[in-house]
Design an enzyme around this catalytic site. Structure first.
Site, PDB file in Angstrom:
ATOM      1  N   HIS A   1      -7.727  -5.558  -0.296  1.00 10.30           N
ATOM      2  CA  HIS A   1      -6.570  -4.741   0.067  1.00 10.30           C
ATOM      3  C   HIS A   1      -5.771  -5.443   1.162  1.00 10.30           C
ATOM      4  CE1 HIS A   1      -4.301  -1.065  -0.138  1.00 10.30           C
ATOM      5  NE2 HIS A   1      -4.354  -0.928   1.172  1.00 10.30           N
TER       6      HIS A   1
ATOM      7  N   SER B   1       0.840  -1.201   0.000  1.00 11.27           N
ATOM      8  CA  SER B   1       0.000   0.000   0.000  1.00 11.27           C
ATOM      9  C   SER B   1       0.879   1.258   0.000  1.00 11.27           C
ATOM     10  CB  SER B   1      -0.954  -0.047   1.195  1.00 11.27           C
ATOM     11  OG  SER B   1      -1.997   0.889   1.061  1.00 11.27           O
TER      12      SER B   1
ATOM     13  N   ASP C   1      -9.691  -5.064  -4.736  1.00  4.74           N
ATOM     14  CA  ASP C   1      -9.209  -4.051  -3.787  1.00  4.74           C
ATOM     15  C   ASP C   1     -10.157  -2.853  -3.781  1.00  4.74           C
ATOM     16  OD1 ASP C   1      -7.749  -2.133  -2.319  1.00  4.74           O
ATOM     17  OD2 ASP C   1      -5.842  -2.944  -3.011  1.00  4.74           O
TER      18      ASP C   1
END
Length: 229
Positions: free
Chosen positions: A208, A120, A176
């Site tokens: 995610h 991320s 995601d």
């Protein structure tokens, strides 16, 4: 004095340390949590000759969280591919990332024996590290990450020779809902157009988060570009 939080390590399982991986966590997390998560998913993310570092981001105000304090690598105006980059915040973490790399250099690990990557926001940081701050590293990997449209990374790569760019592995879940896969694919397409040696892997039915398949791809990438010597 470093602004970073606690640093967690996974030592080489063999007798010699000849390479290093620096693994950056996502926003609001810690290096300790990232290490635990990776080791659970990968059933021990270890290598005979490689030290894996899991640094913790500085505790600082984070605009998308209403300005509350959070462990983030840099501030963002918003979590959106269309938001402008906060370059003053990114430049502060640049100093810390370079210090991590140079610390390994002082231990006898050259940049071309270091791979940088992250999940991320940690992956977004890795784009900057690999393609702006030290292009001599052995490679980079990103998981569920993106660069903002018009990123300074793209601007700097316009004047770079593709032969000087390290290889990059990009993984993204197609489910995601925090960082849409379209953002990751847009980033990939931009970097590919600019000559980056990058590969993109779609992880089906993944949200995610990291998973075993993605970490196996990362492990294979690391073993290819940081062979035991």
């Amino acid at each position: 004095m470093s602004r970073l939080g606690a640093l967690h390590l996974t030592k080489p399982t063999g007798p010699k340390h000849t390479a290093t991986v620096i693994f950056f966590h996502g926003s609001g997390d810690t290096g300790g949590n990232m290490k635990e998560w990776v080791n659970i998913m990968a059933r021990n993310f270890t290598f005979p000759h490689i030290k894996v570092m899991f640094p913790t981001a500085p505790l600082q105000p984070y605009t998308p969280n209403g300005g509350a304090m959070s462990n983030v690598w840099f501030d963002r105006a918003n979590i959106s591919i269309d938001a402008p980059e906060k370059l003053d915040s990114i430049s502060k973490i640049e100093v810390e990332v370079k210090d991590l790399i140079q610390g390994e250099n002082k231990l006898g690990i050259p940049s071309n024996r270091i791979i940088i990557g992250g999940f991320s926001m940690g992956g977004s940081l890795s784009f900057h590290a690999a393609y702006r701050w030290d292009r001599n590293i052995a490679g980079a990997f990103v998981f569920s990450s993106f660069l903002n449209n018009g990123s300074v990374v793209y601007q700097e790569l316009k004047n770079a020779s593709s032969s000087t760019l390290p290889p990059l592995l990009q993984c993204h879940g197609d489910n995601d809902d925090v960082v849409p896969m379209e953002w990751g694919k847009t980033t990939y397409n931009e970097l590919k157009t600019l000559g980056a040696p990058i590969q993109f892997h779609v992880l089906e039915r993944l949200g995610h988060q990291i998973n075993k398949r993605g970490l196996n791809l990362i492990r294979d990438f690391i073993e290819k570009h940081l062979p035991d010597v």
